[in-house]
Write an enzyme that holds these catalytic residues in place. Structure first.
Site, PDB file in Angstrom:
ATOM      1  N   GLY A  92      -1.365 -10.134  12.306  1.00 34.85           N
ATOM      2  CA  GLY A  92      -1.993  -8.856  12.593  1.00 34.85           C
ATOM      3  C   GLY A  92      -2.807  -8.245  11.485  1.00 34.85           C
ATOM      4  O   GLY A  92      -2.902  -7.021  11.397  1.00 34.85           O
ATOM      5  N   CYS A 116       5.182  19.860  -7.400  1.00 33.24           N
ATOM      6  CA  CYS A 116       6.161  19.035  -8.097  1.00 33.24           C
ATOM      7  C   CYS A 116       7.201  19.928  -8.756  1.00 33.24           C
ATOM      8  O   CYS A 116       6.833  20.875  -9.477  1.00 33.24           O
ATOM      9  CB  CYS A 116       5.464  18.169  -9.152  1.00 33.24           C
ATOM     10  SG  CYS A 116       6.589  17.268 -10.238  1.00 33.24           S
ATOM     11  N   PRO A 170      -4.393 -11.547  17.989  1.00 30.09           N
ATOM     12  CA  PRO A 170      -5.151 -11.660  19.235  1.00 30.09           C
ATOM     13  C   PRO A 170      -6.638 -11.891  18.993  1.00 30.09           C
ATOM     14  O   PRO A 170      -7.354 -12.340  19.885  1.00 30.09           O
ATOM     15  CB  PRO A 170      -4.897 -10.320  19.938  1.00 30.09           C
ATOM     16  CG  PRO A 170      -4.510  -9.384  18.840  1.00 30.09           C
ATOM     17  CD  PRO A 170      -3.802 -10.209  17.814  1.00 30.09           C
ATOM     18  N   HIS A 189       0.800  -1.226   0.000  1.00 32.08           N
ATOM     19  CA  HIS A 189       0.000   0.000   0.000  1.00 32.08           C
ATOM     20  C   HIS A 189       0.832   1.275   0.000  1.00 32.08           C
ATOM     21  O   HIS A 189       0.325   2.349   0.313  1.00 32.08           O
ATOM     22  CB  HIS A 189      -0.961  -0.007   1.196  1.00 32.08           C
ATOM     23  CG  HIS A 189      -1.946  -1.134   1.148  1.00 32.08           C
ATOM     24  ND1 HIS A 189      -2.575  -1.647   2.265  1.00 32.08           N
ATOM     25  CD2 HIS A 189      -2.409  -1.866   0.101  1.00 32.08           C
ATOM     26  CE1 HIS A 189      -3.375  -2.640   1.913  1.00 32.08           C
ATOM     27  NE2 HIS A 189      -3.286  -2.792   0.606  1.00 32.08           N
ATOM     28  N   CYS A 212       4.502  12.860  -7.454  1.00 28.09           N
ATOM     29  CA  CYS A 212       3.716  13.846  -8.199  1.00 28.09           C
ATOM     30  C   CYS A 212       2.294  13.319  -8.392  1.00 28.09           C
ATOM     31  O   CYS A 212       2.097  12.172  -8.787  1.00 28.09           O
ATOM     32  CB  CYS A 212       4.377  14.114  -9.554  1.00 28.09           C
ATOM     33  SG  CYS A 212       3.402  15.163 -10.665  1.00 28.09           S
TER      34      CYS A 212
END
Length: 257
Positions: free
Chosen positions: A196, A156, A223, A122, A130
């Site tokens: 996780g 930019c 968890p 990601h 830019c």
């Protein structure tokens, strides 16, 4: 099976793996004090829906607001340090020198902990590019290039368009080369360690399923139960900072003879 038994079995599975791949999600970063995407909306940002801030449309509509939200998130990440889970994953490289960590997280805590090969599905929070991608995707803009630009967001240096964070927003495709490598690793690994992640965000959530379909063992550390739990071979309940060091210790006690 007892928790200790699961730790020992996991240690044997990881140590015996021929091609081990790790997939991490927001829970790992949360252990270092970085809020998850929705948890990040606190204080002045509590009234906003994150999906209204993390889109190209939101940036076109109000670039200053989006830039300031990411500045807030960057400041949170800058204060964070790798937790024992990050460190233990880096130490796994003593058994698997070619270990690859595929992460949904946009911080660089895996690298700070010592992991050498990290795939950021990601994007990277601390990088900029830019908005127009004027020199091809991605047109990375360094901090030095915008250091003297007092505009918010900065411009930019090549085309004058706004600079944006180098992250994947809602409605955007993952970088093709990044996704292709992650998919290839999923298809060819024999063990995937999934840590996780809720298993809700695609295509990252599909990686463990693809690995499972190819015969890989899936070991989940979380968890909470997730969308991955139902097809995990082993589920270790707990945070990565508690569980992964225990697995690493158990691996060190396995007799190789």
């Amino acid at each position: 099976m007892t928790d200790k038994g699961k730790i020992i079995e996991t240690a044997h599975i990881l140590k015996g793996a021929q091609k081990l791949v790790v997939l991490t999600g927001a829970g790992v970063s949360k252990e270092s004090g970085i809020p998850t995407f929705r948890d990040a909306l606190e204080g002045l940002w509590a009234k906003f829906d994150p999906q209204e801030l993390a889109t190209p449309q939101a940036f076109r509509r109000n670039p200053k607001q989006v830039w300031e939200w990411y500045t807030y998130r960057r400041n949170l990440a800058a204060q964070a340090e790798p937790n024992p889970g990050h460190i233990a994953l880096a130490q796994l490289e003593q058994y698997h020198p070619q270990l690859v960590v595929i992460t949904q997280n946009i911080d660089d805590l895996h690298e700070q902990a010592g992991s050498h090969d990290v795939i950021h599905l990601h994007g990277k929070l601390m990088e900029n590019r830019c908005f127009k991608e004027c020199r091809g995707y991605p047109t990375i803009i360094t901090a030095e290039q915008i250091a003297d630009d007092e505009h918010i967001p900065p411009h930019c240096p090549y085309c004058g368009e706004y600079v944006r964070p180098n992250v994947v927003w809602f409605g955007e495709m993952l970088p093709a080369a990044v996704l292709e490598r992650a998919q290839d690793l999923a298809f060819h690994c024999d063990v995937m360690l999934v840590i996780g992640t809720s298993g809700l965000v695609t295509p990252a959530a599909s990686l463990p399923l693809w690995a499972k379909q190819q015969g890989a063992n899936i070991v989940e550390v979380n968890p909470d139960d997730s969308m991955i739990t139902r097809y995990a071979n082993i589920k270790l309940d707990g945070p990565s900072g508690e569980i992964i060091p225990k697995v690493l210790e158990a691996m060190s006690q396995i007799d190789d003879t």
